[in-house]
Design an enzyme around this catalytic site. Structure first.
Site, PDB file in Angstrom:
ATOM      1  N   GLU A  52     -33.222 -14.449 -10.979  1.00  0.00           N
ATOM      2  CA  GLU A  52     -34.061 -13.768 -10.978  1.00  0.00           C
ATOM      3  C   GLU A  52     -34.815 -11.782 -10.829  1.00  0.00           C
ATOM      4  OE1 GLU A  52     -37.348 -15.569 -12.270  1.00  0.00           O
ATOM      5  OE2 GLU A  52     -37.347 -16.883 -12.189  1.00  0.00           O
ATOM      6  N   ASN A  64     -43.193 -11.568 -20.687  1.00  0.00           N
ATOM      7  CA  ASN A  64     -42.661 -12.537 -21.421  1.00  0.00           C
ATOM      8  C   ASN A  64     -43.542 -12.929 -22.167  1.00  0.00           C
ATOM      9  OD1 ASN A  64     -41.884 -13.116 -18.399  1.00  0.00           O
ATOM     10  ND2 ASN A  64     -44.211 -12.893 -17.144  1.00  0.00           N
ATOM     11  N   ASP A  66     -46.167 -14.585 -22.882  1.00  0.00           N
ATOM     12  CA  ASP A  66     -48.089 -14.303 -23.061  1.00  0.00           C
ATOM     13  C   ASP A  66     -47.913 -12.615 -22.792  1.00  0.00           C
ATOM     14  OD1 ASP A  66     -47.127 -13.895 -19.939  1.00  0.00           O
ATOM     15  OD2 ASP A  66     -47.965 -15.838 -19.194  1.00  0.00           O
ATOM     16  N   SER A  68     -47.210 -11.011 -19.913  1.00  0.00           N
ATOM     17  CA  SER A  68     -47.386 -10.350 -18.870  1.00  0.00           C
ATOM     18  C   SER A  68     -45.506 -10.006 -18.349  1.00  0.00           C
ATOM     19  CB  SER A  68     -47.108 -11.655 -17.481  1.00  0.00           C
ATOM     20  OG  SER A  68     -46.293 -13.186 -17.824  1.00  0.00           O
ATOM     21  N   ASP A  70     -43.099  -9.757 -14.811  1.00  0.00           N
ATOM     22  CA  ASP A  70     -42.374 -10.263 -13.723  1.00  0.00           C
ATOM     23  C   ASP A  70     -41.450  -9.166 -12.405  1.00  0.00           C
ATOM     24  OD1 ASP A  70     -43.044 -13.172 -14.502  1.00  0.00           O
ATOM     25  OD2 ASP A  70     -41.116 -12.368 -15.316  1.00  0.00           O
ATOM     26  N   ASN A  77     -45.576 -13.012 -10.971  1.00  0.00           N
ATOM     27  CA  ASN A  77     -45.920 -12.597 -12.352  1.00  0.00           C
ATOM     28  C   ASN A  77     -47.369 -11.462 -12.260  1.00  0.00           C
ATOM     29  OD1 ASN A  77     -47.665 -13.397 -14.715  1.00  0.00           O
ATOM     30  ND2 ASN A  77     -45.639 -14.265 -15.609  1.00  0.00           N
TER      31      ASN A  77
END
Length: 143
Positions: A52, A64, A66, A68, A70, A77
């Site tokens: 990650e 991302n 959408d 958003s 991280d 998120n």
């Protein structure tokens, strides 16, 4: 004298750049000893963090699909778990706090996410760690 002046000029920037890149064994020990993580799942956590964030607390991933982002070591998120911009802020934490070298707030949040979703909340875990021998990630750590 010049080096002292150079340090003085750069010192304001150090306070704002609070990220840390963990060694995998140091992180495993901290998660177990400081934050009470279960030794039985520590390989999963180290695998998850490796894929990650590459053990970097200051990472901001995204955008991302959408829109958003991280944040931090665990790539939490901002649509659901922190603010701004998320409308929900389920962890009650700023997204900046999730990117700090002090992982206390990130750990509190990640434990909440884990209680609700288990490891299924993390795409990297599903794609890289699930159904693998995750003990390999901590075998040299002398835990």
């Amino acid at each position: 004298m010049k080096s002292l002046l150079f340090l003085f000029i750069l010192s304001p920037f150090w306070c704002c750049c609070r990220a840390k890149i963990y060694d995998k064994c140091e992180l495993a020990r901290d998660l177990i000893n400081k934050f009470g993580f279960d030794r039985g799942t520590i390989g999963d956590w180290i695998c998850l963090v490796k894929y990650e964030s590459s053990f970097d607390t200051g990472v901001r991933g995204g955008p991302n699909s959408d829109g958003s982002y991280d944040h931090g070591l665990f790539q939490i998120n901002d649509r659901y778990w922190c603010a701004p911009p998320g409308p929900n802020n389920e962890c009650g934490v700023t997204c900046d706090a999730l990117r700090s070298d002090d992982i206390t707030e990130a750990v509190k949040c990640v434990k909440k996410i884990f209680r609700i979703h288990n490891f299924e909340a993390w795409v990297a875990w599903k794609n890289r760690c699930r159904n693998t021998d995750v003990s390999q990630y901590v075998k040299d750590c002398n835990l």
